[in-house]
Design a protein around this motif. Structure first.
Motif, PDB file in Angstrom:
ATOM      1  N   ASP A   1      -1.418   9.042  -1.362  1.00  0.00           N
ATOM      2  CA  ASP A   1      -2.183   9.709  -0.302  1.00  0.00           C
ATOM      3  C   ASP A   1      -2.065   8.951   1.013  1.00  0.00           C
ATOM      4  O   ASP A   1      -1.898   9.554   2.085  1.00  0.00           O
ATOM      5  CB  ASP A   1      -3.659   9.826  -0.697  1.00  0.00           C
ATOM      6  N   PHE A   2      -2.154   7.632   0.934  1.00  0.00           N
ATOM      7  CA  PHE A   2      -1.997   6.802   2.133  1.00  0.00           C
ATOM      8  C   PHE A   2      -0.604   6.986   2.725  1.00  0.00           C
ATOM      9  O   PHE A   2      -0.450   7.084   3.939  1.00  0.00           O
ATOM     10  CB  PHE A   2      -2.235   5.329   1.795  1.00  0.00           C
ATOM     11  N   ARG A   3       0.410   7.040   1.870  1.00  0.00           N
ATOM     12  CA  ARG A   3       1.786   7.173   2.344  1.00  0.00           C
ATOM     13  C   ARG A   3       1.987   8.491   3.092  1.00  0.00           C
ATOM     14  O   ARG A   3       2.639   8.536   4.136  1.00  0.00           O
ATOM     15  CB  ARG A   3       2.757   7.079   1.157  1.00  0.00           C
TER      16      ARG A   3
ATOM     17  N   LYS B   1       0.824  -1.206   0.000  1.00  0.00           N
ATOM     18  CA  LYS B   1       0.000   0.000   0.000  1.00  0.00           C
ATOM     19  C   LYS B   1       0.860   1.259   0.000  1.00  0.00           C
ATOM     20  O   LYS B   1       0.545   2.246  -0.675  1.00  0.00           O
ATOM     21  CB  LYS B   1      -0.930  -0.016   1.211  1.00  0.00           C
ATOM     22  N   LEU B   2       1.958   1.243   0.753  1.00  0.00           N
ATOM     23  CA  LEU B   2       2.856   2.394   0.770  1.00  0.00           C
ATOM     24  C   LEU B   2       3.479   2.639  -0.601  1.00  0.00           C
ATOM     25  O   LEU B   2       3.750   3.781  -0.984  1.00  0.00           O
ATOM     26  CB  LEU B   2       3.955   2.189   1.815  1.00  0.00           C
ATOM     27  N   GLY B   3       3.709   1.558  -1.343  1.00  0.00           N
ATOM     28  CA  GLY B   3       4.306   1.699  -2.662  1.00  0.00           C
ATOM     29  C   GLY B   3       3.323   2.128  -3.738  1.00  0.00           C
ATOM     30  O   GLY B   3       3.732   2.698  -4.758  1.00  0.00           O
ATOM     31  N   GLU B   4       2.031   1.872  -3.497  1.00  0.00           N
ATOM     32  CA  GLU B   4       1.035   2.102  -4.548  1.00  0.00           C
ATOM     33  C   GLU B   4       0.151   3.323  -4.318  1.00  0.00           C
ATOM     34  O   GLU B   4      -0.410   3.873  -5.268  1.00  0.00           O
ATOM     35  CB  GLU B   4       0.131   0.860  -4.666  1.00  0.00           C
TER      36      GLU B   4
END
Length: 204
Positions: free
Chosen positions: A73-75, A67-70
């Motif tokens: 906004d989440f990152r 998720k951090l790589g994709e």
């Protein structure tokens, strides 16, 4: 044995092994058969809870990395909450009476109880209010009965130390609460610190 092996094999492929977590199939079979025959488990409830937590952490780490790589906004949210949590725990530790345990969970006693600590495997009656650093409350302070072994790692560690009558403010860092992914269904974002107001009423 022949009847349970296909079920265990399917569960492993869809579950732990599907998440690339190594398991000892012979131990899984032994545990399944022991449970069916009513034998006492070799592990304590705390041991089993810790093992499940480790498996969950491994799977969650893989999901988080992806998720951090994709998701940009989440990152950004993850990094902001992580920095905010670290700064908060540093401030919390400086308060009079605050205690920081070895793994990072913190508490500050507001009232002192009597008797023995609840322990890892106890069922307790508590009032608990859970909030985030921005003040949002995700759990109201109602009276509930809980098994300590079923709580998140930070809550387990802290409640096990409490005695009947204790009233503590808890500060649980993300790694001991809901981790880098958070718990969206509860409104808890990634890398959020949990602030708890807990009174231990009874040990059962």
């Amino acid at each position: 044995r022949g009847a349970v092996l296909p079920v265990i094999d399917l569960a492993l492929r869809l579950g732990l092994e599907g998440d690339d977590i190594d398991v000892d199939r012979s131990k899984i079979v032994e545990g399944f058969q022991a449970a069916l025959s009513g034998q006492a488990p070799d592990l304590t409830e705390r041991d089993m809870a810790d093992a499940l937590a480790r498996a969950h952490d491994l799977a969650a780490t893989r999901v988080l990395d992806a998720k951090l790589g994709e998701d940009a906004d989440f990152r950004v949210l993850y990094e902001r909450n992580k920095a905010r949590s670290a700064a908060f725990h540093e401030r919390f530790a400086s308060q009079p009476g605050a205690v920081t345990l070895e793994r990072g969970a913190q508490y500050r006693p507001l009232a002192t109880g009597v008797g023995d600590p609840a322990g890892d495997d106890a069922t307790v009656v508590v009032t608990f209010q859970g909030a985030l650093l921005d003040g949002r409350v995700f759990t109201e302070g109602q009276e509930v009965e809980v098994r300590i072994s079923e709580l998140n790692p930070g809550s387990r560690e802290l409640l096990a130390l409490m005695r009947p009558g204790d009233w503590w403010q808890l500060a649980i860092p993300p790694k001991l609460a809901y981790g880098g992914l958070g718990r969206p269904g509860m409104g808890i974002g990634p890398s959020e610190t949990i602030i708890g107001d807990v009174r231990l009423l009874e040990v059962r």
